[in-house]
Design an enzyme around this catalytic site. Sequence first.
Site, PDB file in Angstrom:
ATOM      1  N   GLU A 271      32.336  57.930   8.789  1.00 25.34           N
ATOM      2  CA  GLU A 271      33.680  57.851   8.191  1.00 25.34           C
ATOM      3  C   GLU A 271      33.699  58.602   6.861  1.00 25.34           C
ATOM      4  O   GLU A 271      33.881  58.034   5.775  1.00 25.34           O
ATOM      5  CB  GLU A 271      34.061  56.359   8.067  1.00 25.34           C
ATOM      6  CG  GLU A 271      34.125  55.718   9.459  1.00 25.34           C
ATOM      7  CD  GLU A 271      34.163  54.185   9.482  1.00 25.34           C
ATOM      8  OE1 GLU A 271      34.330  53.565   8.412  1.00 25.34           O
ATOM      9  OE2 GLU A 271      34.021  53.606  10.573  1.00 25.34           O
TER      10      GLU A 271
ATOM     11  N   GLU B  81      41.545  51.047   6.110  1.00 20.95           N
ATOM     12  CA  GLU B  81      41.222  52.024   7.154  1.00 20.95           C
ATOM     13  C   GLU B  81      42.064  53.243   6.817  1.00 20.95           C
ATOM     14  O   GLU B  81      43.287  53.239   7.000  1.00 20.95           O
ATOM     15  CB  GLU B  81      41.599  51.506   8.549  1.00 20.95           C
ATOM     16  CG  GLU B  81      40.798  50.321   9.032  1.00 20.95           C
ATOM     17  CD  GLU B  81      39.434  50.677   9.630  1.00 20.95           C
ATOM     18  OE1 GLU B  81      39.115  51.875   9.765  1.00 20.95           O
ATOM     19  OE2 GLU B  81      38.700  49.731   9.943  1.00 20.95           O
TER      20      GLU B  81
ATOM     21  N   ARG C 192      27.189  55.872  13.407  1.00 21.13           N
ATOM     22  CA  ARG C 192      27.943  54.845  12.677  1.00 21.13           C
ATOM     23  C   ARG C 192      27.030  53.860  11.934  1.00 21.13           C
ATOM     24  O   ARG C 192      27.329  53.412  10.842  1.00 21.13           O
ATOM     25  CB  ARG C 192      28.792  54.082  13.701  1.00 21.13           C
ATOM     26  CG  ARG C 192      29.334  52.723  13.265  1.00 21.13           C
ATOM     27  CD  ARG C 192      30.100  52.100  14.433  1.00 21.13           C
ATOM     28  NE  ARG C 192      30.458  50.715  14.245  1.00 21.13           N
ATOM     29  CZ  ARG C 192      31.672  50.282  13.842  1.00 21.13           C
ATOM     30  NH1 ARG C 192      32.613  51.160  13.535  1.00 21.13           N
ATOM     31  NH2 ARG C 192      31.931  49.006  13.729  1.00 21.13           N
TER      32      ARG C 192
ATOM     33  N   HIS D 202      29.979  52.715   7.146  1.00 16.68           N
ATOM     34  CA  HIS D 202      29.936  53.374   8.452  1.00 16.68           C
ATOM     35  C   HIS D 202      29.747  54.860   8.217  1.00 16.68           C
ATOM     36  O   HIS D 202      30.594  55.516   7.593  1.00 16.68           O
ATOM     37  CB  HIS D 202      31.212  53.094   9.245  1.00 16.68           C
ATOM     38  CG  HIS D 202      31.233  51.703   9.814  1.00 16.68           C
ATOM     39  ND1 HIS D 202      32.394  50.998  10.017  1.00 16.68           N
ATOM     40  CD2 HIS D 202      30.213  50.908  10.228  1.00 16.68           C
ATOM     41  CE1 HIS D 202      32.075  49.806  10.537  1.00 16.68           C
ATOM     42  NE2 HIS D 202      30.759  49.727  10.659  1.00 16.68           N
TER      43      HIS D 202
ATOM     44  N   HIS E  73      37.052  52.211   4.960  1.00 21.18           N
ATOM     45  CA  HIS E  73      36.681  52.669   6.293  1.00 21.18           C
ATOM     46  C   HIS E  73      37.696  53.717   6.740  1.00 21.18           C
ATOM     47  O   HIS E  73      38.707  53.946   6.081  1.00 21.18           O
ATOM     48  CB  HIS E  73      36.726  51.505   7.292  1.00 21.18           C
ATOM     49  CG  HIS E  73      35.614  50.513   7.121  1.00 21.18           C
ATOM     50  ND1 HIS E  73      34.552  50.436   7.978  1.00 21.18           N
ATOM     51  CD2 HIS E  73      35.395  49.560   6.175  1.00 21.18           C
ATOM     52  CE1 HIS E  73      33.732  49.480   7.581  1.00 21.18           C
ATOM     53  NE2 HIS E  73      34.217  48.928   6.490  1.00 21.18           N
TER      54      HIS E  73
HETATM   55  O1  0X9 Z   1      35.154  47.368  12.868  1.00 18.70           O
HETATM   56  C1  0X9 Z   1      34.989  47.537  11.657  1.00 18.70           C
HETATM   57  O2  0X9 Z   1      33.953  47.260  11.049  1.00 18.70           O
HETATM   58  C2  0X9 Z   1      36.132  48.150  10.853  1.00 18.70           C
HETATM   59  N1  0X9 Z   1      36.806  49.140  11.628  1.00 18.70           N
HETATM   60  S1  0X9 Z   1      36.027  50.567  11.931  1.00 18.70           S
HETATM   61  O3  0X9 Z   1      36.812  51.297  12.892  1.00 18.70           O
HETATM   62  N2  0X9 Z   1      35.989  51.440  10.617  1.00 18.70           N
HETATM   63  O4  0X9 Z   1      34.692  50.300  12.369  1.00 18.70           O
HETATM   64  C3  0X9 Z   1      37.079  47.020  10.454  1.00 18.70           C
HETATM   65  C4  0X9 Z   1      36.479  46.140   9.427  1.00 18.70           C
HETATM   66  C5  0X9 Z   1      37.130  44.819   9.306  1.00 18.70           C
HETATM   67  N3  0X9 Z   1      36.532  44.094   8.255  1.00 18.70           N
HETATM   68  C6  0X9 Z   1      35.795  42.949   8.401  1.00 18.70           C
HETATM   69  N4  0X9 Z   1      35.516  42.484   9.572  1.00 18.70           N
HETATM   70  N5  0X9 Z   1      35.405  42.369   7.305  1.00 18.70           N
HETATM   71 ZN    ZN Z   2      34.251  51.602   9.612  1.00 19.89          ZN
END
Ligand code: 0X9
Ligand code: ZN
Length: 413
Positions: free
Chosen positions: A181, A378, A234, A178, A303
């Site tokens: 980040e 995170e 993003r 992303h 992340h």
């Molecule tokens: O939403 C996401 O992709 C991640 N949070 S973010 O706020 N950085 O965008 C969480 C990722 C969870 N991981 C997987 N789904 N594998």
């Molecule tokens: Zn992310």
Amino acid sequence: MKLFFALLALGVGVSLAEKVRFDNYTLYRLTPNNEESLSFLQELEEATDAPSEYNFWSSPVKVGAEVDIMVPPHRSRFFEAAAKSRQMDFQVVMDNVQEHIDREDIRQKFASERFGWTSYHTYEEYNEYLRTLVDRYPNTVTLLQGGTSYEGRQILGVRVSFSSSNLNRGVFLESLIHAREWITGAVTTYVLNELLTSTDPAVRRIAENHDWYVFPVFNPDGYVFTHTSNRMWRKTRVPYSGSCFGADPNRNWGHYWNSGGSSALPCSETYRGPRAFSEPSTRTMSEFITSISHRLVAYLSFHSYSQLLLIPYGYTAAYLDNYNVTYPLGLRAAQSLASRYGTQYTVGNIVEAIYVASGGSMDWVKGTYGTEIAYTYELRDTGRFGFILPAEQIIPTAVETLDSLVTILQYFQ
Ligand code: 0X9
Ligand code: ZN
């Protein structure tokens, strides 16, 4: 020229060379308290396709879960009224987002020539840093091209191996999938530097007992775009229908792709793409990971923000595979992390800790290859600065994160 007029016609409001500005943009935090408020916020997110409009720093996915939304000044009266009429309490987290971005820019300008961890770095600087490591540690560090992005950029990484036969089990570090980040690439390169230079016996042990694969910039096109055009970008930069660019590279992987928590709409921040691995960056990186998959003991994805340590999977709340090992180990890792500066992390299955999110990289690696250890971090913070985490927090964030990695990897040689 055509493209320029096309952009003007779309009311994007930026010339090609100019950066999107966020003067007097407000970051609000609010919680949808019922289904009606939730769908109001979801519709707002899906209707947004210009960088000068609403920008969702987190997605409205369930009733009762906080959402951070950046609102342009010409929308704030409407937004506050809409929240009030639905009895959603809101908080102003930042009243002028541009001020925080300006502070970050000034620091970049005055950053010293040498690569370090007191400011954030560009895609070119990260690549240059990886190359200097190969020159400095030719017996230990190997440069790798893991993949290629849509705009033709190399996705570079390094292997660090202290074993002459490269027979240690592998640990993979992924960051900046992303683009906005920024803290994540700073942390993985800090860890990389410690693996090579630390004299702490615990760090030396995990460094020398594993072969490390570190890829700081997984989404180079998006990351470059955050430096040149829009700090809040993003996704990837693949052009899709309408005026919208990019799929969410963490919704595009082929394990239970399109199984909840991703959008079919190209303008959405969580657009899953037209099919699994539609994005050149995820497809090529998945091929690279396949080539080393039999050696991997751990896949760690970084992340921000929220201070969470997440366990697979994102498509189901079921405790699959070795959750009974990774959950208690995750708790101990979070304890080690907190023991440094008191930073609190929540540990849990993705669906329980945040929301359904299918098509993530970690899910694909674990689901396809059964990798024993798979976590998504995170990183800091919990929303005070969000994605614009001040650079003076890079080193403390990285130091505490390394503490948790030591705890995790001590047990998996
Ligand atoms: O939403 C996401 O992709 C991640 N949070 S973010 O706020 N950085 O965008 C969480 C990722 C969870 N991981 C997987 N789904 N594998
Ligand atoms: Zn992310």
